[in-house]
Design a protein around this motif. Structure first.
Motif, PDB file in Angstrom:
ATOM      1  N   LYS A   1       0.425   8.476 -21.073  1.00  0.00           N
ATOM      2  CA  LYS A   1       0.352   8.146 -19.647  1.00  0.00           C
ATOM      3  C   LYS A   1      -1.034   8.432 -19.077  1.00  0.00           C
ATOM      4  CE  LYS A   1       5.106   8.452 -17.941  1.00  0.00           C
ATOM      5  NZ  LYS A   1       6.020   9.171 -17.016  1.00  0.00           N
TER       6      LYS A   1
ATOM      7  N   GLY B   1      -3.217   5.492 -17.665  1.00  0.00           N
ATOM      8  CA  GLY B   1      -3.546   5.549 -16.246  1.00  0.00           C
ATOM      9  C   GLY B   1      -5.033   5.423 -16.000  1.00  0.00           C
TER      10      GLY B   1
ATOM     11  N   ASP C   1       0.100   2.556 -13.414  1.00  0.00           N
ATOM     12  CA  ASP C   1      -0.278   3.127 -12.120  1.00  0.00           C
ATOM     13  C   ASP C   1       0.248   4.559 -12.006  1.00  0.00           C
ATOM     14  OD1 ASP C   1      -1.321   3.373  -9.587  1.00  0.00           O
ATOM     15  OD2 ASP C   1       0.392   2.383  -8.610  1.00  0.00           O
TER      16      ASP C   1
END
Length: 223
Positions: free
Chosen positions: A31, A35, A41
């Motif tokens: 993540k 990101g 997001d």
């Protein structure tokens, strides 16, 4: 500046001190990277006043050291800096040398019974690009040399963006990493390192701002 990976509190990144973010969770690791690369997001970047910034305007993503191309990362900006730093005398000298080269080429062309000409328009950027100003192969073949060049070049360019590198511990010895810590302490550069690590290395990163998220998604902070 701050990087926030939801739902955790912001991770602080400042000049003169490396920020290391490590995790033993594959999900958290994925993540964070996704990101920063704007594939998900889940990451926000903000300034010291918590004003959200566009990631592309706040981060230089270098990634894994073994895949970094220093020329792709900095060549165009270095060319602009060199042009901006040229003195009038240096510009005149380059212009004179360019004229001499064009004249020499025309002298050769006149040997043929055909009408030839060369472009007389002079462009400094094109001239520098022609000579292919690049980072030394010696530097690019050495992991510490690559990382050192990144932070030194960022400093030379007065770069205010956060430089993001991955798994630096895989490429540097303990002594080399400590040397990097000492180097960054002398520079106005923001360096954020992402590590996948099963272990919390509080002692190893004692001179850094260090954050770790474990397999249970518990956060450990050493600031």
């Amino acid at each position: 500046m701050k990087i926030t990976l939801y739902p955790y509190q912001p991770f602080e990144i400042k000049s003169h001190k490396i920020t290391v973010f490590s995790t033993s969770s594959a999900e958290v690791y994925t993540k964070m990277i996704a990101g920063i690369k704007e594939q998900q997001d889940v990451v926000k970047v903000s300034d010291d006043q918590y004003q959200v910034m566009e990631i592309t305007k706040a981060i230089i993503f270098g990634g894994e050291v073994s895949t970094i191309d220093l020329n792709k990362l900095f060549q165009s900006r270095l060319t602009k800096k060199i042009i901006g730093d040229l003195s009038d005398g240096q510009i005149q000298k380059l212009n004179q040398l360019d004229t001499e080269m064009r004249t020499a080429i025309l002298d050769i062309a006149f040997m043929y019974d055909i009408s030839l000409d060369v472009n007389q328009e002079w462009d400094i950027a094109r001239t520098i690009k022609f000579f292919n100003l690049t980072f030394s192969n010696v530097v690019q073949g050495n992991s510490y040399g690559i990382i050192e060049s990144i932070v030194l070049t960022a400093s030379e360019l007065n770069e205010t963006k956060i430089i993001v590198l991955m798994n630096v511990s895989h490429y540097l010895s303990i002594s080399q990493f400590n040397e990097l810590v000492r180097l960054v302490a002398t520079l106005d550069v923001k360096l954020f390192i992402i590590e996948f690590s099963e272990i919390i290395y509080a002692k190893k990163y004692q001179n850094c701002r260090y954050y770790h998220i474990d397999n249970d998604y518990i956060e450990w902070r050493y600031e």
